[in-house]
Design an enzyme around this catalytic site. Sequence first.
Site, short mmCIF file in Angstrom:
data_model
loop_
_atom_site.label_atom_id
_atom_site.label_comp_id
_atom_site.label_asym_id
_atom_site.label_seq_id
_atom_site.Cartn_x
_atom_site.Cartn_y
_atom_site.Cartn_z
N ASP A 185 0.85 -1.19 0.00
CA ASP A 185 0.00 0.00 0.00
C ASP A 185 0.89 1.24 0.00
OD1 ASP A 185 -2.04 1.88 0.33
OD2 ASP A 185 -3.19 0.56 1.63
N HIS A 243 -0.41 4.57 0.23
CA HIS A 243 -1.13 5.76 0.67
C HIS A 243 -0.72 6.14 2.10
CE1 HIS A 243 -3.57 3.96 -2.53
NE2 HIS A 243 -3.83 5.21 -2.85
N SER A 256 -4.83 -4.41 2.10
CA SER A 256 -4.07 -4.02 3.29
C SER A 256 -4.66 -4.62 4.56
CB SER A 256 -4.03 -2.49 3.42
OG SER A 256 -3.38 -1.92 2.30
#
Length: 1227
Positions: free
Chosen positions: A757, A759, A810
């Site tokens: 991930d 972000h 995630s």
Amino acid sequence: MSSKVEQLRAQLNERILVLDGGMGTMIQSYRLNEADFRGERFADWPCDLKGNNDLLVLSKPEVIAAIHNAYFEAGADIIETNTFNSTTIAMADYQMESLSAEINFAAAKLARACADEWTARTPEKPRYVAGVLGPTNRTASISPDVNDPAFRNITFDGLVAAYRESTKALVEGGADLILIETVFDTLNAKAAVFAVKTEFEALGVELPIMISGTITDASGRTLSGQTTEAFYNSLRHAEALTFGLNCALGPDELRQYVQELSRIAECYVTAHPNAGLPNAFGEYDLDADTMAKQIREWAQAGFLNIVGGCCGTTPQHIAAMSRAVEGLAPRKLPEIPVACRLSGLEPLNIGEDSLFVNVGERTNVTGSAKFKRLIKEEKYSEALDVARQQVENGAQIIDINMDEGMLDAEAAMVRFLNLIAGEPDIARVPIMIDSSKWDVIEKGLKCIQGKGIVNSISMKEGVDAFIHHAKLLRRYGAAVVVMAFDEQGQADTRARKIEICRRAYKILTEEVGFPPEDIIFDPNIFAVATGIEEHNNYAQDFIGACEDIKRELPHALISGGVSNVSFSFRGNDPVREAIHAVFLYYAIRNGMDMGIVNAGQLAIYDDLPAELRDAVEDVILNRRDDGTERLLELAEKYRGSKTDDTANAQQAEWRSWEVNKRLEYSLVKGITEFIEQDTEEARQQATRPIEVIEGPLMDGMNVVGDLFGEGKMFLPQVVKSARVMKQAVAYLEPFIEASKEQGKTNGKMVIATVKGDVHDIGKNIVGVVLQCNNYEIVDLGVMVPAEKILRTAKEVNADLIGLSGLITPSLDEMVNVAKEMERQGFTIPLLIGGATTSKAHTAVKIEQNYSGPTVYVQNASRTVGVVAALLSDTQRDDFVARTRKEYETVRIQHGRKKPRTPPVTLEAARDNDFAFDWQAYTPPVAHRLGVQEVEASIETLRNYIDWTPFFMTWSLAGKYPRILEDEVVGVEAQRLFKDANDMLDKLSAEKTLNPRGVVGLFPANRVGDDIEIYRDETRTHVINVSHHLRQQTEKTGFANYCLADFVAPKLSGKADYIGAFAVTGGLEEDALADAFEAQHDDYNKIMVKALADRLAEAFAEYLHERVRKVYWGYAPNENLSNEELIRENYQGIRPAPGYPACPEHTEKATIWELLEVEKHTGMKLTESFAMWPGASVSGWYFSHPDSKYYAVAQIQRDQVEDYARRKGMSVTEVERWLAPNLGYDAD
């Protein structure tokens, strides 16, 4: 008053009445087709009629009658006519304007028959019919053209004409009441009230009026921007029987606004909320018993007189509500203090205890040369700045006057008022429409949604004209300034002033029925110190008249043009300001409520030089015969001076404070300019450099933390404070290193975005907030594997670990980290956060794999409290015990939870697919087949930015642009918005962030639930297959959708197409953020990431528009505003893998292969199929006119097995990728 109205009022005083529920919801349950809507009469109508629900009173009256009867049987006392869209304006969508009156009449007659039948059955419970006037599909106070904020696609007069026609038909059809409902633009509702009152007068009837508005979102405002109280104030003149709220929100969200309305409304209160908020399918899930329980609590709290339901509610909901409120006492009408209740976007109530109200005078062409020039030169943007400055300087009302010989005053007034409506920082205050021309006044009144003031009317043209104008003002809903002016001329003496005001008051209150609190007398302020003896007592006469009016004319207010009194000293501003200050000091003491002033030039009485104040008082109070001469002599001394030369000194005053206070001030205000200088001074005074951090710097950050916790500072301010702190610490680090000292912190936390991930905006914000509260943060960045997270936690001896993630894969990685922590013997707390995480997932999937404390943290603002509790010797055990008990309850509830709608087999779902006549439809041919690289400048994309999510990133709740004027966060939102635009300017000018993308259009056809994508128009060579999932819950009245449904089936023989795209806000995003981090600048680090994210979304919006208009070209004439683009008011959709309509992330790989995304853009996919950079968007394009967004939601094992077979994956692998969507336990 008719006996039926008296009967209704008696019922309202005895019990809570029940309104019906959703009409559209019930019509949908009949699953009517196009032929049903047409019937025989409209079989050959030239356009589609399906969806024209109101037409059913003519084509299928038995369906509407059955719905009415079902609601009466459920316990409804009042039913609404099926006329929500029956105005000529709304019927234009179906080319049926000419049928408006017939439909309204038929609907009322049909409802009347049903009501009479039920009343005959149970005479002790009479039933009533409310004739519905809907909001129309136009907005009178909002421009539909983002490039022309003054433009309107409907006029007040147009609305009045449409509403009059509907009202006449509803009355003649037998309605007992008129319900103006779902008001999202108050100006539309004011037109409806005007129309209803006018039509009642023409028909010689008087029915009760019901009004119900719509609070559109969590901002607590209508779509046109008004708060609940402002909305009520704007329509109070309707003298409605009931006032209420409906639609948009469910009971949970609507409760606070109904509570507020019940507190302020002098009339009965209604509420008919939705059955909760719509789910991903656009359906409503709140069941009847749960909703009724909430409504019962409202009733017990004393909020309600009438209750019903709106969207999603059914007879079952109404029956449950009817039982829930049975026997409970209705709300008692409160005694509201008498006050002049005005409004812009926000209320302004002027009562006996109110302070003096400043009316800004500079937006007046007769009083401001600058404003006149700007209007004459049509520099309206600069003219708006004049209005804005008045409000910023303290004007609570702004006076607008366009009376100038060389101006088209009507056109100028309309344009300026329409422009103000689009400026929330100005529109928040009420408007005073100032003109000597009645036509200009009326034009202005037709433009303002709030309750304004008209300045002015008088009896100079006789009593008949005075009464006529006053009656119209009452119908428009305005307060009025009445000049002390009659047939004999202006009143100049105290006796004449009260004589005229007394006469006008009697006429207005007794003959017109004007509320006395809405009468504002202007007893004429004339210039003093003119050298003419007869003028010497003018100010004293006005002041005395104020006392007379307050004594003799209850509740009336007093105003005046304050600048008039000092006219003799024009050109000498300091003396004029002194005259105004003294005049107001005495006039206000005698009852003056408001004045037209220059809000930025008001001196304070006590701050005036004594000699000047005394000389002015001599003139104002006419204490000396030589007062004028003495003031003239003294005036030259003050010409050109300023009475407040200390402004700049005050602004810099804090720089003279002792250093510790200066450091605190810099931290709280986010000022970096002097931080190194002050930090060095503090270091020189300290024994050791570490003491500067542990002393004044941490003291300052403690203040920041307290203010943030109390809601007095907001996240952007906190991040700026952290930037100051980091720069101070960075300055001190070499000195601390030299002395080998370490500061004391409250604890140490390792944070990371999990493997796969990319972000990290939310994680970064959490880190900053914790640092501001003296926690040491070790931030490992993004795509961090479990092994690194745990190794680092051991190395730094961390007190806590925090995991973040945005994409659904995630969630599995977080479970993996928890398992590893357990295996390695960790006992420290594990915190979980991120957009896809939830309390339920944490409790069910993560906590059970780790014996240490595991806590889900919803947002950054809650992190500090959670961390403090987990590291507290006194709070930890209790907090952990409570959390574990709470999560155990969550798990039990999850285990018992049954699906809201039962599942169906995959075969049954496919049998209920999207039914469409493909033989009668020709898909649009794509103009540009193949793959193309696309670039767009920041300047182009900023016009497509949806700013609301940007503010959400910074934990500022509210919808753009209204958030900029929010009472709580508005000021900070404005600062943040300016900083964002400044950064966009810099990024654009320096070309340091470069959005890029790729798009492709391909021949395609549906095969089952998949879409075959072909190399060329021969359609013989399949280059890839896009796999999709189908909704698998029972969908009574609706299809079980799959995205493949929106592409022509291969067997149909129709040639169709599909598009794909991938865009990024810029590959440079991470490097820019790292550069800011190196400068200890978290604020700009988060800012650049947030803006890159917005640019990516804007690029997706921009590119989709280009596809519709050019590349695919099926909508070449589309012309939508940015707001319409954000609301997706266009043909076609662009669903993204990983989102509700196609939740499986590995499908991104198909897009990457088709478009060769990495080759064309540099964008990459991680092992979890997250896109890099984080500010990236990818998806599919569908052109079908009926294509729509929906959520696949839960699927069953038969579809998982089928999908695994189609994709060539194992069932276990598919279950892993689709874990959040599984409707069964895969373990």
